[in-house]
Design a protein around this motif. Structure first.
Motif, PDB file in Angstrom:
ATOM      1  N   ARG A  25       1.747   2.409   2.857  1.00 35.76           N
ATOM      2  CA  ARG A  25       1.238   2.838   4.218  1.00 35.76           C
ATOM      3  C   ARG A  25       2.292   3.272   5.276  1.00 35.76           C
ATOM      4  NH1 ARG A  25      -4.111   1.961   6.292  1.00 35.76           N
ATOM      5  NH2 ARG A  25      -4.071   1.946   8.718  1.00 35.76           N
ATOM      6  N   SER A  61      -7.979  -0.920   4.271  1.00 35.88           N
ATOM      7  CA  SER A  61      -8.452  -0.901   2.724  1.00 35.88           C
ATOM      8  C   SER A  61      -7.520  -1.147   1.811  1.00 35.88           C
ATOM      9  CB  SER A  61      -8.913   0.633   2.802  1.00 35.88           C
ATOM     10  OG  SER A  61      -7.816   1.476   3.032  1.00 35.88           O
ATOM     11  N   HIS A  73      -6.160  11.737   2.716  1.00 35.29           N
ATOM     12  CA  HIS A  73      -6.728  10.579   2.603  1.00 35.29           C
ATOM     13  C   HIS A  73      -7.960  10.581   1.570  1.00 35.29           C
ATOM     14  CE1 HIS A  73      -6.250   8.030   6.439  1.00 35.29           C
ATOM     15  NE2 HIS A  73      -6.494   7.173   5.488  1.00 35.29           N
ATOM     16  N   ASN A 123      -6.358  -0.255  -0.862  1.00 31.47           N
ATOM     17  CA  ASN A 123      -6.013   0.845  -2.085  1.00 31.47           C
ATOM     18  C   ASN A 123      -4.417   1.408  -1.768  1.00 31.47           C
ATOM     19  OD1 ASN A 123      -7.607   1.988   0.377  1.00 31.47           O
ATOM     20  ND2 ASN A 123      -6.089   3.492   0.002  1.00 31.47           N
ATOM     21  N   SER A 137     -10.796   4.943  -1.073  1.00 29.08           N
ATOM     22  CA  SER A 137     -10.730   3.343  -0.807  1.00 29.08           C
ATOM     23  C   SER A 137     -11.672   2.783  -1.879  1.00 29.08           C
ATOM     24  CB  SER A 137     -11.537   2.957   0.574  1.00 29.08           C
ATOM     25  OG  SER A 137     -10.844   3.585   1.751  1.00 29.08           O
ATOM     26  N   LYS A 147       0.745  -1.343  -0.053  1.00 30.60           N
ATOM     27  CA  LYS A 147      -0.179   0.012   0.007  1.00 30.60           C
ATOM     28  C   LYS A 147       0.827   1.273   0.124  1.00 30.60           C
ATOM     29  CE  LYS A 147      -3.168   0.806   2.934  1.00 30.60           C
ATOM     30  NZ  LYS A 147      -4.681   1.033   2.649  1.00 30.60           N
TER      31      LYS A 147
HETATM   32 MG    MG Z   1      -7.583   3.257   4.381  1.00 29.97          MG
END
Ligand code: MG
Ligand code: AMP
Length: 354
Positions: A62, A147, A240, A149, A155, A60
């Motif tokens: 992330r 999520s 986001h 994505n 998302s 991701k």
């Molecule tokens: Mg998320």
């Protein structure tokens, strides 16, 4: 990163047992599997396997300080993650599990830091979507799943969104139709004296208050976080839900909003920009822009929730540069819609009145 990604179609109403067993095996062996839930698509891995969980962050992109929600299919699985289930949490589980509600509790030491980003709490949810629920049950392990994505993007609410973002970055993508709620789960923290709503979602503040009495709302739900504040929900500090296009929310009386958006659209078109408008079903015919999409019926906000991320991604696919979004009322799931929309807009909000 270039991995071979298997795409598996599964019937969301009647998940085929052999396919579920096959995907569960991938999870048990430390692989990453994207799957539909009733909120949005999630990207799952074995929550107690650090190497597996790291693959989620890598796929991701992330940030490592943004903790993950752990998904379970039984209350006994929760007992293995937390020392004690507080009374408020028991009530919430009785009323809303399985369903779109995540509960933050004190964690047991065996929950790896990579999941909780070093916090002493863990966020847990039991999803109701038949594919998600059976997959977790068949895997027999707690499944960490944010999520599905690329970090920062809206998302995914259909399998194709996940394929667009994560093909070649994960082991398996289960394509199982559309997510129902369309927004991420409600997150509530029950570790303090009073329950605290950290993220609004399908289970509304009104529903939570009815069950628990008073429920505070974290400042990060409605406002942009101040630079020097450490957020209670680390995910709230990141940008986001953002499409490539710039998003601007327009609020106010219906006729003022329509007039203002049409004027701004025209001004931007003159500057050579391609303009999108996110309308409601009763206003779609009243806007002039390059692309006008309806999020849903304002009087049935759950339809807007279900379509919001789909529309943001559709504007990107259409190559729109700037999106003007008509806002929704702050009631019921409207709180969650506004929260996502405001974050997608980076808090660029215009009042059309006065
Ligand atoms: Mg998320
Ligand atoms: P996502 O996985 O993209 O749905 O995001 C998960 C959300 O849950 C993020 O906003 C996280 O910050 C939040 N979250 C996860 N674990 C915790 C926790 N232990 N305490 C507070 N918030 C959490």
């Amino acid at each position: 990163m270039k991995m071979k990604t298997q795409i598996l179609k599964i019937n969301p109403q009647k998940p085929e047992a052999d396919k579920i067993a096959y995907a569960a095996q991938v999870l048990r062996e430390g692989g990453t599997v994207a799957f539909p839930t009733e909120t949005v698509y999630g990207l799952g891995a074995d929550a107690l396997n650090e190497t597996a969980v790291r693959k989620i962050f890598e796929a991701k992109g992330r940030p490592a300080d943004n903790p993950l929600i752990v998904h379970v299919s039984s209350i006994s699985a929760v007992d293995k993650l937390v020392d004690e289930i507080p009374e408020a949490a028991k009530k919430l589980m009785d009323a809303y599990w399985p369903g779109p509600l995540t509960i933050v509790m004190q964690k047991k030491s065996r929950v790896p830091d990579v999941i909780t980003a070093g916090l002493n709490t863990v966020a847990v949810r039991m999803p109701s979507h038949p594919i998600a629920y059976r997959l977790i049950e068949a895997a027999g392990i707690p499944v960490a799943a944010p999520s599905a994505n690329i970090s920062g993007k809206p998302s995914p609410t259909v399998g194709q969104h996940v394929i667009d973002d994560l093909l070649g970055r994960v082991d398996m993508i289960i394509d199982g139709g559309s997510a129902q709620v369309g927004l991420e789960s409600t997150v509530i923290d029950v570790t303090g004296e009073k329950p605290l709503l950290l993220r609004p979602g399908g289970i509304t503040h009104t529903q939570l208050k009815r069950l628990l009495g008073a429920v505070d709302i974290d400042a990060g739900v409605t406002e942009k976080l101040k630079e020097n504040i450490v957020p209670r929900s680390p995910g709230m500090k990141y940008s986001h839900y953002s499409p490539k296009a710039e998003v601007i929310v327009v609020e106010g009386k219906r006729k003022n909003v329509i007039a203002r958006i049409n004027r701004l659209a025209q001004e931007n078109q003159k500057r050579g920009l391609k303009v999108g408008v996110l309308a409601m079903s009763d206003t779609i015919a009243l806007y002039n822009a390059d692309r006008v999409l309806t999020a849903g019926d304002e009087n049935r906000p759950e339809t807007v929730a279900a379509n919001l991320f789909y529309c943001l991604r559709a504007f990107d696919a259409a190559g729109v540069d700037i999106i003007y979004a008509q806002s929704v009322a702050d009631r019921e799931i409207g709180m969650a819609i506004r929260n996502r929309l405001h974050k997608a807009a980076g808090y660029q909000i215009i009042s059309a009145d006065g």
